[in-house]
Enzyme design. Structure first.
Site, mmCIF file in Angstrom:
data_model
loop_
_atom_site.group_PDB
_atom_site.id
_atom_site.type_symbol
_atom_site.label_atom_id
_atom_site.label_comp_id
_atom_site.label_asym_id
_atom_site.label_seq_id
_atom_site.Cartn_x
_atom_site.Cartn_y
_atom_site.Cartn_z
ATOM 1 N N HIS A 1 67.649 10.149 25.893
ATOM 2 C CA HIS A 1 67.385 9.048 25.207
ATOM 3 C C HIS A 1 68.038 8.902 23.622
ATOM 4 O O HIS A 1 66.622 8.841 22.409
ATOM 5 C CB HIS A 1 66.770 7.720 25.334
ATOM 6 N N HIS B 1 61.832 0.793 31.476
ATOM 7 C CA HIS B 1 63.259 0.971 31.023
ATOM 8 C C HIS B 1 63.416 2.723 30.261
ATOM 9 O O HIS B 1 62.098 2.449 30.080
ATOM 10 C CB HIS B 1 63.323 0.055 30.748
#
Length: 338
Positions: free
Chosen positions: A128, A53
């Site tokens: 991110h 992930h």
């Protein structure tokens, strides 16, 4: 060698792989090429495949601006240097580089990308919360591994795009084509795509691209072929129930499927545990229960396919997922006897 001996050998290999908790054994670098013959003609959508992930988040740049994936309030706060240090603790979901993940057996990569505000040109970066490395550098690292391991197949899932117009997309798509060339697998009926199919065509890369331009390029699989339902919870029991429910609702044919075995912090979670970060707050204490859920799964038409995790090296995650493929052999064995 008899089929039975081959199956028993495969079981022994995977038992050895799973024997070192917390390590990403390099013996998993060629796990697809080492699968028994019976599984080489099984659709990849029916195999158990380990994934990560936010795969690229092992390095984020505290000195760069906050990414366009963040709220305006966060961007303002991030002008304070301590805020970026805290953001890093919650943005990083992996410790291993692409190469290390690949050597450990990870074959699915969850990718979020962005242009950098104020930068001239079309360069694209992983993102991110904070910016990561250039996408091109990541693709080159992956391609080097594939050159050295010609029977391994990977899934690159470009599922979030930020601050990108069509010009940025064309730039990125050309980068993907330049990086992998003939290794790219064109869109095909999902059930046709087996390891044998990939090896015969000398393909190693499936690209999933969640943007309408994918229709213009035969090597870009549309995002709807890689559904990845997201539980969006901090509660491990709710997560496991969600994973069960979404598996029951999985399409029987025509798509791959991602089980996101991850917990997502809420704003109040971060506020309560600012300094501890994601790994120490949510991941460490819940990974054993998540891994037990993984061990109880079975791949196949209505079973698990791709399973993703944060910090894939903290437990024997990849080896545990890979070992699930033995269940397909046992099922094959019992069918042939009946």
């Amino acid at each position: 060698m008899s089929p039975a001996a081959g199956k028993e050998g495969a079981r022994r290999r995977r038992r050895r792989r799973a024997a070192a908790p917390g390590a990403m054994a390099e013996s998993n670098a060629d796990w697809m090429g080492s699968l028994p013959a019976a599984l080489r003609t099984c659709p990849l959508s029916n195999l158990a495949i380990p994934g990560s992930h936010d795969s690229f988040s092992y390095w984020v740049d505290e000195k760069s601006p906050v990414g366009p994936d963040q709220a305006t309030a966060i961007k303002r706060l991030a002008k304070i240097s301590l805020v970026k240090k805290i953001m890093k603790k919650w943005s990083v979901t992996q410790n291993l580089t692409f190469k290390e993940q690949l050597e450990g057996g990870i074959r699915y990569f969850d990718l979020r990308v962005s242009s950098k505000p104020g930068e001239i040109g079309h360069e694209i970066y992983f993102i991110h919360g904070l910016f990561g490395i250039k996408v091109w550098d990541g693709l080159m690292e992956i391609n080097t591994f594939l050159d050295q391991h010609p029977k391994e197949v990977i899934f690159l899932d470009f599922n979030h795009f930020y601050a990108m117009d069509d010009g940025h997309h064309f730039f990125l798509i050309n980068r993907i084509r330049s990086a992998f060339g003939s290794k790219l697998c064109s869109v095909e009926c999902v059930e046709y795509v087996t390891l044998q199919y990939m090896w015969e065509k000398k393909h190693q890369v499936l690209i999933f691209y969640h943007y309408p331009l994918c229709r213009e390029f035969p090597f870009l699989w549309p995002g709807n072929k890689m559904p990845a339902p997201w539980a969006n919870t901090t509660n491990v029991h709710k997560l496991l129930q969600f994973l069960e429910t979404t598996l029951e609702e999985r399409s029987r044919y025509g798509t791959f499927h991602v089980s996101q075995a991850i917990l997502t912090p809420r704003v109040k979670t971060i506020a309560r545990h600012l300094i501890r970060g994601l790994k120490n707050t949510l991941v460490h204490r819940n990974l054993p229960m998540i891994l037990n859920w993984v061990k109880a799964q079975k791949p196949g038409v209505m079973g698990v396919n791709i399973i993703t995790s944060d910090f894939v090296e903290l437990v024997d995650f990849a080896a545990t997922v890979i070992a699930l493929n033995d269940l397909l052999l046992e099922e094959d064995e019992s069918t042939s006897k009946s």
